[in-house]
Design a protein around this motif. Structure first.
Motif, PDB file in Angstrom:
ATOM      1  N   ILE B 240    -100.781 -11.686-111.013  1.00 37.59           N
ATOM      2  CA  ILE B 240     -99.661 -11.918-110.105  1.00 37.59           C
ATOM      3  C   ILE B 240     -99.056 -13.242-110.564  1.00 37.59           C
ATOM      4  O   ILE B 240     -99.758 -14.256-110.605  1.00 37.59           O
ATOM      5  N   ILE B 241     -97.784 -13.229-110.934  1.00 40.13           N
ATOM      6  CA  ILE B 241     -97.170 -14.480-111.397  1.00 40.13           C
ATOM      7  C   ILE B 241     -96.549 -15.188-110.205  1.00 40.13           C
ATOM      8  O   ILE B 241     -95.687 -14.655-109.529  1.00 40.13           O
ATOM      9  N   LYS B 242     -97.056 -16.377-109.919  1.00 39.92           N
ATOM     10  CA  LYS B 242     -96.576 -17.160-108.780  1.00 39.92           C
ATOM     11  C   LYS B 242     -96.419 -18.586-109.254  1.00 39.92           C
ATOM     12  O   LYS B 242     -97.390 -19.361-109.262  1.00 39.92           O
ATOM     13  N   ASN B 243     -95.214 -18.953-109.688  1.00 46.87           N
ATOM     14  CA  ASN B 243     -95.008 -20.342-110.074  1.00 46.87           C
ATOM     15  C   ASN B 243     -95.029 -21.206-108.818  1.00 46.87           C
ATOM     16  O   ASN B 243     -94.636 -20.753-107.740  1.00 46.87           O
ATOM     17  N   ASN B 244     -95.460 -22.439-108.969  1.00 43.23           N
ATOM     18  CA  ASN B 244     -95.557 -23.395-107.862  1.00 43.23           C
ATOM     19  C   ASN B 244     -96.404 -22.867-106.696  1.00 43.23           C
ATOM     20  O   ASN B 244     -96.116 -23.128-105.540  1.00 43.23           O
ATOM     21  N   ALA B 245     -97.414 -22.070-106.989  1.00 40.60           N
ATOM     22  CA  ALA B 245     -98.275 -21.528-105.930  1.00 40.60           C
ATOM     23  C   ALA B 245     -99.121 -22.645-105.329  1.00 40.60           C
ATOM     24  O   ALA B 245     -99.369 -23.665-105.972  1.00 40.60           O
ATOM     25  N   ASN B 246     -99.532 -22.444-104.108  1.00 42.43           N
ATOM     26  CA  ASN B 246    -100.452 -23.375-103.462  1.00 42.43           C
ATOM     27  C   ASN B 246    -101.774 -23.358-104.243  1.00 42.43           C
ATOM     28  O   ASN B 246    -102.366 -22.293-104.418  1.00 42.43           O
TER      29      ASN B 246
END
Lengths: 103, 288
Positions: B240-246
């Motif tokens: 799952i690509i989540k830039n700036n993820a927690n």
């Protein structure tokens, strides 16, 4: 490529053509390039290379669109693509380059 | 087919891989096993070094012990293969002695996070201006596939034949907590994103950390019933690509998903800048 709906401008878009180069003696036959080529250009050959692996060969070389994904994914530095100099994109690139070079 | 293959064979002799100018080609083919992702991660690193436009005369690669540790020996740059776990302290020394140098640390999870764990957290805390690239293959590959600090819970290795009873480190979270100022995670499947992220990491001032997930078919894959292509399939399906993820939510789990992306970027004075400002302001005035 299989589209679930043909894009409206599919006729107008000209797709680049690439040439696949395989450095056979570096290949270790992992098959990543064959499995992940979006145009299914590559296949295992029956030949053996120096190390005893079956390197890939371009089964449908005319299908290559020069996406470089095999080059990016190959762990062995054994495959790369380059733009076919006879395709329209290469000519466009050349004509783009000339004014840049004169600067 | 024979004529085509002959034509190909002739072409191949002249063909030069685009990365050959950054490789010690006399050492290629490298020692990494068929299906091992270190070669891909290494190629991405070399591409990023090229793309970033860094002065190659002022770029050095340091690596520790392990499969990934061989990287330094294949790069046609100033490079050093250090003792086990000491890639970061060596790189720190290199950077302190010659602050103009761009120092890249290319090493594995066992080297950087087990024996070299303390060095990692302290270099991150100081915000030492290094680029640390960690190839994570979830076990100690070179020594025969023993359990490592990054082996997932219940995964089988040589030393945990019934499954790993321990929990692994979450490397980007550890880097975040320690104070790293650029943090990313990619897999070898995500070639272009990985190269872009590595380029950004190389140009970032401060401690940048990129984790690259890679299959280890011979030691980890074989014991966990994962063929190399199946591992890539897992990356493809579960990532799952989540830039700036927690940072608390960046799981690395075959069921919950493998969260990838450029997680964090911050600009903070690097170790050398901070030292000069605090301990020798006169020197700064003289040099400016």
């Amino acid at each position: 490529m299989n589209f679930w709906r043909v894009p409206l401008d599919a006729q107008d878009v000209s797709v680049a053509r690439g040439i696949v180069h395989i450095i056979e003696d570096r290949c270790k036959g992992c098959g990543y390039c064959i499995a992940y080529c979006p145009k299914e250009v590559l296949a295992f050959s029956d030949r053996f290379n120096k190390k005893g692996y079956h390197p890939p060969y371009a089964r449908r070389p005319e299908e290559c669109v020069n996406c470089h994904y095999c080059e990016i994914l190959c762990p062995e530095f054994a495959i790369f693509t380059e733009l076919d100099p006879s395709c329209p994109q290469a000519k466009e690139l050349e004509s783009d380059k000339q004014p840049g070079q004169s600067n | 087919m024979t004529t085509k293959s002959n034509a190909q064979a002739i072409g191949e002799k002249q063909a030069q891989h685009p990365l050959d100018d950054l490789l010690r080609t006399d050492r290629i083919p490298h020692i990494w096993c068929p299906g091992c992702g270190i070669g891909t991660a290494f190629a991405a690193t070399l591409t990023a070094i090229k793309d970033s436009g860094l002065d190659l005369g002022h770029t050095a690669m340091v690596s520790g012990i392990g499969c990934s540790g061989r990287g330094a020996g294949y790069a046609k740059l100033d490079s050093y293969h250090t003792t086990h776990g000491r890639a970061i302290p060596f790189a720190t020394g290199l950077k302190l002695a010659n602050p103009k140098l761009n120092v890249v640390v290319f090493s594995g999870d066992g080297d950087l996070f087990a024996i070299g764990g303390n060095h990692f957290i302290h270099a991150a805390r100081r915000n030492m201006d290094l680029t640390v690239i960690c190839v994570n293959n979830l076990n100690y590959g070179m020594t025969g596939g023993q359990v490592a600090a990054t082996t997932p819970h219940l995964a089988k290795t040589t030393t945990t034949p019934v499954g790993n009873p321990e929990s692994p480190f979450n490397l980007p979270l550890l880097a975040y907590a320690s104070g790293a100022t650029f943090i990313a995670r990619w897999t070898i499947m995500h070639g272009r994103d990985m190269v872009e992220s590595l380029t950004e990491a190389l140009l970032h001032r401060g401690f940048s950390f990129v984790e690259i997930l890679s299959p280890c078919p011979i030691n980890y894959g074989r014991r966990n019933k994962e063929k190399p292509l199946e591992t890539l399939k897992l990356y493809e399906e579960k990532s799952i690509i989540k830039n700036n993820a927690n940072p608390l939510e960046i799981t690395l789990d075959a069921e919950k998903g493998i969260v990838l992306g450029n997680f964090y970027k911050e600009s903070r004075p690097s170790c050398i800048e901070s030292y000069d400002r605090t301990c020798r302001p006169d020197f700064l005035e003289q040099s400016s």
